[in-house]
Design a protein around this motif. Sequence first.
Motif, PDB file in Angstrom:
ATOM      1  N   PHE A 167       0.826  -1.203   0.000  1.00 48.56           N
ATOM      2  CA  PHE A 167       0.000   0.000   0.000  1.00 48.56           C
ATOM      3  C   PHE A 167       0.863   1.257   0.000  1.00 48.56           C
ATOM      4  N   GLU A 168       1.956   1.213   0.763  1.00 46.96           N
ATOM      5  CA  GLU A 168       2.836   2.387   0.832  1.00 46.96           C
ATOM      6  C   GLU A 168       3.450   2.685  -0.524  1.00 46.96           C
ATOM      7  N   VAL A 169       3.966   1.647  -1.193  1.00 51.55           N
ATOM      8  CA  VAL A 169       4.575   1.821  -2.513  1.00 51.55           C
ATOM      9  C   VAL A 169       3.528   2.290  -3.530  1.00 51.55           C
ATOM     10  N   SER A 170       2.298   1.830  -3.355  1.00 51.09           N
ATOM     11  CA  SER A 170       1.220   2.163  -4.298  1.00 51.09           C
ATOM     12  C   SER A 170       0.517   3.475  -3.930  1.00 51.09           C
ATOM     13  N   ASN A 171       1.039   4.179  -2.894  1.00 48.61           N
ATOM     14  CA  ASN A 171       0.452   5.451  -2.445  1.00 48.61           C
ATOM     15  C   ASN A 171      -1.012   5.297  -2.045  1.00 48.61           C
ATOM     16  N   ILE A 172      -1.289   4.201  -1.341  1.00 53.71           N
ATOM     17  CA  ILE A 172      -2.643   3.949  -0.854  1.00 53.71           C
ATOM     18  C   ILE A 172      -2.671   4.229   0.651  1.00 53.71           C
ATOM     19  N   ASN A 173      -3.471   5.208   1.067  1.00 54.69           N
ATOM     20  CA  ASN A 173      -3.634   5.522   2.486  1.00 54.69           C
ATOM     21  C   ASN A 173      -4.880   4.812   3.004  1.00 54.69           C
ATOM     22  N   ILE A 174      -4.709   4.069   4.094  1.00 53.12           N
ATOM     23  CA  ILE A 174      -5.823   3.268   4.580  1.00 53.12           C
ATOM     24  C   ILE A 174      -5.714   3.116   6.093  1.00 53.12           C
ATOM     25  N   LYS A 175      -6.857   3.050   6.750  1.00 56.54           N
ATOM     26  CA  LYS A 175      -6.880   2.863   8.202  1.00 56.54           C
ATOM     27  C   LYS A 175      -6.719   1.377   8.518  1.00 56.54           C
ATOM     28  N   ILE A 176      -5.997   1.087   9.602  1.00 54.94           N
ATOM     29  CA  ILE A 176      -5.711  -0.297   9.959  1.00 54.94           C
ATOM     30  C   ILE A 176      -6.399  -0.642  11.277  1.00 54.94           C
ATOM     31  N   VAL A 177      -7.067  -1.812  11.299  1.00 60.09           N
ATOM     32  CA  VAL A 177      -7.654  -2.360  12.518  1.00 60.09           C
ATOM     33  C   VAL A 177      -7.098  -3.772  12.695  1.00 60.09           C
ATOM     34  N   TYR A 178      -6.598  -4.072  13.878  1.00 59.74           N
ATOM     35  CA  TYR A 178      -6.018  -5.392  14.137  1.00 59.74           C
ATOM     36  C   TYR A 178      -6.985  -6.255  14.946  1.00 59.74           C
ATOM     37  N   GLY A 179      -7.065  -7.516  14.556  1.00 62.31           N
ATOM     38  CA  GLY A 179      -7.857  -8.485  15.302  1.00 62.31           C
ATOM     39  C   GLY A 179      -6.982  -9.620  15.777  1.00 62.31           C
ATOM     40  N   GLU A 180      -7.465 -10.345  16.767  1.00 62.59           N
ATOM     41  CA  GLU A 180      -6.662 -11.427  17.341  1.00 62.59           C
ATOM     42  C   GLU A 180      -6.534 -12.598  16.392  1.00 62.59           C
ATOM     43  N   ASN A 181      -7.566 -12.844  15.586  1.00 64.75           N
ATOM     44  CA  ASN A 181      -7.539 -13.948  14.626  1.00 64.75           C
ATOM     45  C   ASN A 181      -8.468 -13.628  13.461  1.00 64.75           C
ATOM     46  N   TYR A 182      -8.524 -14.567  12.493  1.00 62.00           N
ATOM     47  CA  TYR A 182      -9.293 -14.328  11.277  1.00 62.00           C
ATOM     48  C   TYR A 182     -10.805 -14.371  11.528  1.00 62.00           C
ATOM     49  N   LYS A 183     -11.240 -15.145  12.520  1.00 60.50           N
ATOM     50  CA  LYS A 183     -12.670 -15.168  12.824  1.00 60.50           C
ATOM     51  C   LYS A 183     -13.155 -13.805  13.296  1.00 60.50           C
ATOM     52  N   ILE A 184     -12.319 -13.150  14.102  1.00 64.97           N
ATOM     53  CA  ILE A 184     -12.690 -11.815  14.579  1.00 64.97           C
ATOM     54  C   ILE A 184     -12.781 -10.836  13.406  1.00 64.97           C
ATOM     55  N   LEU A 185     -11.848 -10.953  12.449  1.00 63.28           N
ATOM     56  CA  LEU A 185     -11.903 -10.082  11.272  1.00 63.28           C
ATOM     57  C   LEU A 185     -13.191 -10.314  10.482  1.00 63.28           C
ATOM     58  N   GLU A 186     -13.591 -11.590  10.354  1.00 61.99           N
ATOM     59  CA  GLU A 186     -14.831 -11.885   9.642  1.00 61.99           C
ATOM     60  C   GLU A 186     -16.031 -11.259  10.355  1.00 61.99           C
ATOM     61  N   GLU A 187     -16.016 -11.321  11.688  1.00 62.87           N
ATOM     62  CA  GLU A 187     -17.109 -10.705  12.442  1.00 62.87           C
ATOM     63  C   GLU A 187     -17.133  -9.199  12.216  1.00 62.87           C
ATOM     64  N   LEU A 188     -15.953  -8.584  12.175  1.00 65.21           N
ATOM     65  CA  LEU A 188     -15.879  -7.147  11.916  1.00 65.21           C
ATOM     66  C   LEU A 188     -16.390  -6.807  10.522  1.00 65.21           C
ATOM     67  N   MET A 189     -16.106  -7.701   9.558  1.00 64.83           N
ATOM     68  CA  MET A 189     -16.614  -7.490   8.190  1.00 64.83           C
ATOM     69  C   MET A 189     -18.135  -7.576   8.177  1.00 64.83           C
ATOM     70  N   GLU A 190     -18.687  -8.573   8.870  1.00 67.69           N
ATOM     71  CA  GLU A 190     -20.132  -8.747   8.892  1.00 67.69           C
ATOM     72  C   GLU A 190     -20.810  -7.561   9.568  1.00 67.69           C
ATOM     73  N   GLU A 191     -20.154  -7.003  10.586  1.00 68.16           N
ATOM     74  CA  GLU A 191     -20.707  -5.860  11.307  1.00 68.16           C
ATOM     75  C   GLU A 191     -20.408  -4.544  10.606  1.00 68.16           C
ATOM     76  N   ASP A 192     -19.753  -4.622   9.443  1.00 70.00           N
ATOM     77  CA  ASP A 192     -19.427  -3.444   8.638  1.00 70.00           C
ATOM     78  C   ASP A 192     -18.511  -2.461   9.389  1.00 70.00           C
ATOM     79  N   LYS A 193     -17.643  -3.026  10.260  1.00 68.99           N
ATOM     80  CA  LYS A 193     -16.694  -2.191  10.998  1.00 68.99           C
ATOM     81  C   LYS A 193     -15.362  -2.072  10.264  1.00 68.99           C
ATOM     82  N   ILE A 194     -15.131  -2.971   9.322  1.00 65.77           N
ATOM     83  CA  ILE A 194     -13.976  -2.848   8.429  1.00 65.77           C
ATOM     84  C   ILE A 194     -14.460  -3.071   7.004  1.00 65.77           C
ATOM     85  N   ASP A 195     -13.719  -2.515   6.049  1.00 63.23           N
ATOM     86  CA  ASP A 195     -14.108  -2.615   4.644  1.00 63.23           C
ATOM     87  C   ASP A 195     -13.337  -3.698   3.904  1.00 63.23           C
ATOM     88  N   LEU A 196     -12.124  -4.007   4.393  1.00 60.66           N
ATOM     89  CA  LEU A 196     -11.277  -4.993   3.737  1.00 60.66           C
ATOM     90  C   LEU A 196     -10.579  -5.838   4.795  1.00 60.66           C
TER      91      LEU A 196
END
Length: 546
Positions: A167-196
Amino acid sequence: MEEIIIKFKYFISIILTISIILIILILNMLSINPYSTQIKSEDVVKIGIYEYEPYVYIEENGEIRGYYYEFLNLLLKKYDFEYEYIVCNISDGLEKLENADIDIMLGLPISIMKSKGIIFNNKSISQEEFGVFSTKNISINDLKSNNELTLGLVEADYNAEWILKFFEVSNINIKIVYGENYKILEELMEEDKIDLMVDNAYKKSPYKMLYKFAGEQIYIGGNKNSSDILENIDKVIEEYTSQKYNPLEKLQDKYFDEDYNKKLIGRLILSIILIILFLIVIIKLIIPKIKKRKIKNKIKYRMNRDKYLLQYQPIYNPRNKDIVGFEGLLRLIDEDNKIIPPYKFIPEIEENDMLFDISLWIIKKVIRDYDKIKNYQCVSGKEFYISLNLSLNEIENEAFVKKAIQILYKSNLEPNKICLEIIERVKMNDLDKINKNIDLLKGAGFKIAIDDFGVEYSNLDVLQKLDIDIIKIDKNFVDGIGKDIIRNEIVLFISKIARNTNKYVVLEGVEEIEQDSAIKKIENDLLYVQGYYYNKPMYIEDIEKL
């Protein structure tokens, strides 16, 4: 009518070939190998895993399933040991591993390990691929113009650093959210709290994949108390690998080949046909030759129809960021116009004696591409070269050397524009065999390089006895620049020798700014760099945009 007959013969040849394979498999099943690995351990091995589909997933009843589960079952056939799973996230697992609370941990790349308390087995157990997924109807190019998007990453995931650099090389600015595991990320996606989110590309995901990138070879991590376990696992992997029909490869196909189910059904249908045609097999001993001829024709067809292509990775002068050369890397385009990496098709070329033809094709292609690239702005009016990989078999082959020289003469290309990189480790007793042909190639106008210098059989005697122009230092040493004093000193030592003998040095695999900073401190005007920190391999059309 003639076309129908040809197709019928082709079908029969495939059926009979599979028949032979079936017979061999049955005979192997009935036979006992006296040298088979039979290892037994009385201890219970604690195995750290983190839930990561399709490598590991936990069913509702608590059962562990996935690629690693079946991988361990294959190990148990030759290495008798009891084990228990310790489910944890990546960071906790690494801490437990270092503290010897667990014995081994599956699915780790060597590159993320900085702790001296963690060791690895020698044999890779898989190759990872990852993707950037989203619920939104966007493309990867849309990210550059949208600063409001949020990306979910797993804590301590080694792929996070790679995608952030991308992203840095491609000049893409994006907000980062960290989760403990991939299941938590999926839950965040379902809750529309993250976009990618970044997830495994092999996983059956309900989200849209915006971008796919190759991960690293992954291994099994251990500690000083589990070195015997890792050694025994390597013995089993090596024995499986030495078999003509490697069950580990079959297991990888099951989880990571998108067409596996179709192939499975195809094999089932063919197995039924095999029973009918079994008696024919005995009189069809010529099938291996037919098969080899067919594969050769397929490879020739790919060459004639430009199904093979070259991607070019720039080589830079780190002091002024000028491009001094490119390394041509062979790729294959499949029927769906997807790029196939070399490790998937090069063995087929080697096993069917087509490396000679492919190498000559590459030389012709590189020469044609040189005429295009020299007009691009990034190298216009500058001296540069293009290198390509050759094996020792080609360098030692007098017929190949003559053909290569003829191709270069006919091109009217100026000397030292094409570099031949010797990719095998040069043993001491090989030097005299190849020295004569190297002199012929250099006399005709080729540059000569030694690739991956510093590992296995590579030694300083090569620099003295072979008239080479370029020393390419293996990535394994470049990774240690500025961090590991021994590797740092090795690079400095080779650089000094090269400078004193007027040879160029190329440091491969430069991926971090810290490496680049350390390299710039080396006093050697003949030192160049190559790696993802500067540029990844690219199509020739993309070079024009540099």
